[in-house]
Design an enzyme around this catalytic site. Structure first.
Site, PDB file in Angstrom:
ATOM      1  N   HIS A  38      -7.065  -9.010  -1.848  1.00 30.70           N
ATOM      2  CA  HIS A  38      -8.406  -8.487  -1.589  1.00 30.70           C
ATOM      3  C   HIS A  38      -8.504  -7.037  -2.018  1.00 30.70           C
ATOM      4  CE1 HIS A  38      -5.993  -7.510   1.984  1.00 30.70           C
ATOM      5  NE2 HIS A  38      -6.710  -6.409   2.034  1.00 30.70           N
TER       6      HIS A  38
ATOM      7  N   TYR B 136       0.849  -1.193   0.000  1.00 28.40           N
ATOM      8  CA  TYR B 136       0.000   0.000   0.000  1.00 28.40           C
ATOM      9  C   TYR B 136       0.879   1.236   0.000  1.00 28.40           C
ATOM     10  CZ  TYR B 136      -4.235  -2.565   1.484  1.00 28.40           C
ATOM     11  OH  TYR B 136      -5.315  -3.404   1.570  1.00 28.40           O
TER      12      TYR B 136
ATOM     13  N   TYR C   1      -0.230  -9.739   1.075  1.00 25.26           N
ATOM     14  CA  TYR C   1       0.797  -9.036   1.857  1.00 25.26           C
ATOM     15  C   TYR C   1       0.877  -9.608   3.273  1.00 25.26           C
ATOM     16  CZ  TYR C   1      -3.193  -6.126   3.459  1.00 25.26           C
ATOM     17  OH  TYR C   1      -4.397  -5.672   3.959  1.00 25.26           O
TER      18      TYR C   1
ATOM     19  N   HIS D 140     -10.695  -3.637  -0.849  1.00 23.78           N
ATOM     20  CA  HIS D 140     -11.610  -3.046   0.129  1.00 23.78           C
ATOM     21  C   HIS D 140     -12.693  -2.264  -0.610  1.00 23.78           C
ATOM     22  CE1 HIS D 140      -8.922  -3.787   3.633  1.00 23.78           C
ATOM     23  NE2 HIS D 140      -7.979  -3.687   2.720  1.00 23.78           N
TER      24      HIS D 140
ATOM     25  N   ARG E 268      -2.186 -11.908   4.220  1.00 23.50           N
ATOM     26  CA  ARG E 268      -3.557 -11.655   3.803  1.00 23.50           C
ATOM     27  C   ARG E 268      -3.760 -12.154   2.380  1.00 23.50           C
ATOM     28  NH1 ARG E 268      -7.305  -8.409   5.082  1.00 23.50           N
ATOM     29  NH2 ARG E 268      -8.378 -10.365   4.830  1.00 23.50           N
TER      30      ARG E 268
HETATM   31 FE   LIG Z   1      -5.999  -4.617   2.892  1.00 26.55          FE
END
Ligand SMILES: [Fe+2]
Length: 264
Positions: A185, A133, A172, A187, A182
């Site tokens: 995905h 991110y 990640y 959001h 994770r």
């Molecule tokens: Fe996330």
């Protein structure tokens, strides 16, 4: 190679991190307990032990009630002119093209009776193809992509359809336990008709081997409710020489509704 711990999850000074086998055993135990109970449970367990930080920060008090009309006197508003159709394409926000698998993600937002939720603001945010991110607290030693910010928004059309062009996010690591990853995905935020109706959830990708291991995904103990968070690969949405396509419909109410994160 050493990795730099992410700082937004339990780290030094706290209990040592469990390993994946321990977390997976806890997930299995909770799944067995759920199956035994015969309960109808759509949403997640807010204090789900395998998701370690949920024990510390799950709500313990009743939600704070606000008067929607009072709030709207001060809350931000948006009009149709404020949402540019180009904002639905996350691959054209910079001078160059982002790296990764170009995808289309589209679907319908409906109520429990199949009625479209028209002209609603849908916002998404996601990691880049490497699982990073653009956020100063994201310390995952994967490359940032100068051509990818990872945020987009659009309005649903008259039929309740949203549509984004983006790249497939990578998995990640996070510090829930040792070697915790994770699943890929995206959001999603649905604004509703007022800020007090905002709903947030996550969309996952079919066949992701990390789904059974992920305590956030598994905190939704109803297997059918979990599966409704997984998009479907739709070859008719894929475009020749351009991108692959995923379909993900969102149902806001009723027994088949899409699970949303609890509002605080
Ligand atoms: Fe996330």
């Amino acid at each position: 190679m050493s990795t730099t711990p992410r700082t937004d999850h339990p780290s030094s000074g706290e209990a040592p991190l469990a390993d994946q086998a321990t977390i997976s055993a806890e997930i299995a135990a909770h799944a067995a307990e759920y199956a035994r109970s015969g309960r109808e449970r759509l949403g997640p367990l807010l204090n789900y032990p395998p998701y370690r930080s949920s024990l510390l920060r799950h709500p313990t008090k009743a939600p704070f009630q606000v008067d929607p009309e009072t709030l709207e006197r001060f809350a931000p508003v948006f009009g149709h002119s404020d949402v540019d159709p180009l904002e639905a394409d996350l691959t054209i926000q910079h001078r160059g093209e982002p790296l990764g698998e170009r995808i289309v993600v589209t679907g319908r937002i409906t109520d429990g009776d199949g009625r479209p939720v028209a002209h609603q603001l849908v916002e998404i945010w996601q990691a880049n193809a490497a699982g990073r991110y653009i956020h100063q607290r994201d310390r995952h030693p994967a490359p940032l992509d100068p051509n990818f910010t990872g945020m987009g928004r659009c309005l649903t059309d008259a039929n309740g359809v949203y549509r984004f062009v983006t790249i497939k996010p990578g998995p990640y690591p996070w510090r829930n336990h040792t070697n915790a990853w994770r699943p890929s995905h995206i959001h999603f935020s649905l604004f509703g008709r007022a800020f007090t109706q905002r709903l947030i959830t996550q969309m996952y990708f079919p066949g992701d081997p990390l789904l059974p291991l992920d305590p956030i995904y598994q905190s939704i103990t109803d297997p059918k409710a979990r599966e409704r968070l997984i998009a479907t690969y739709d070859h008719d949405l894929s475009q020749p020489e351009w991108c692959t396509g995923y379909r993900w419909d969102i149902v806001l109410t009723g027994n088949l509704r899409t699970w949303m994160e609890p509002t605080e």
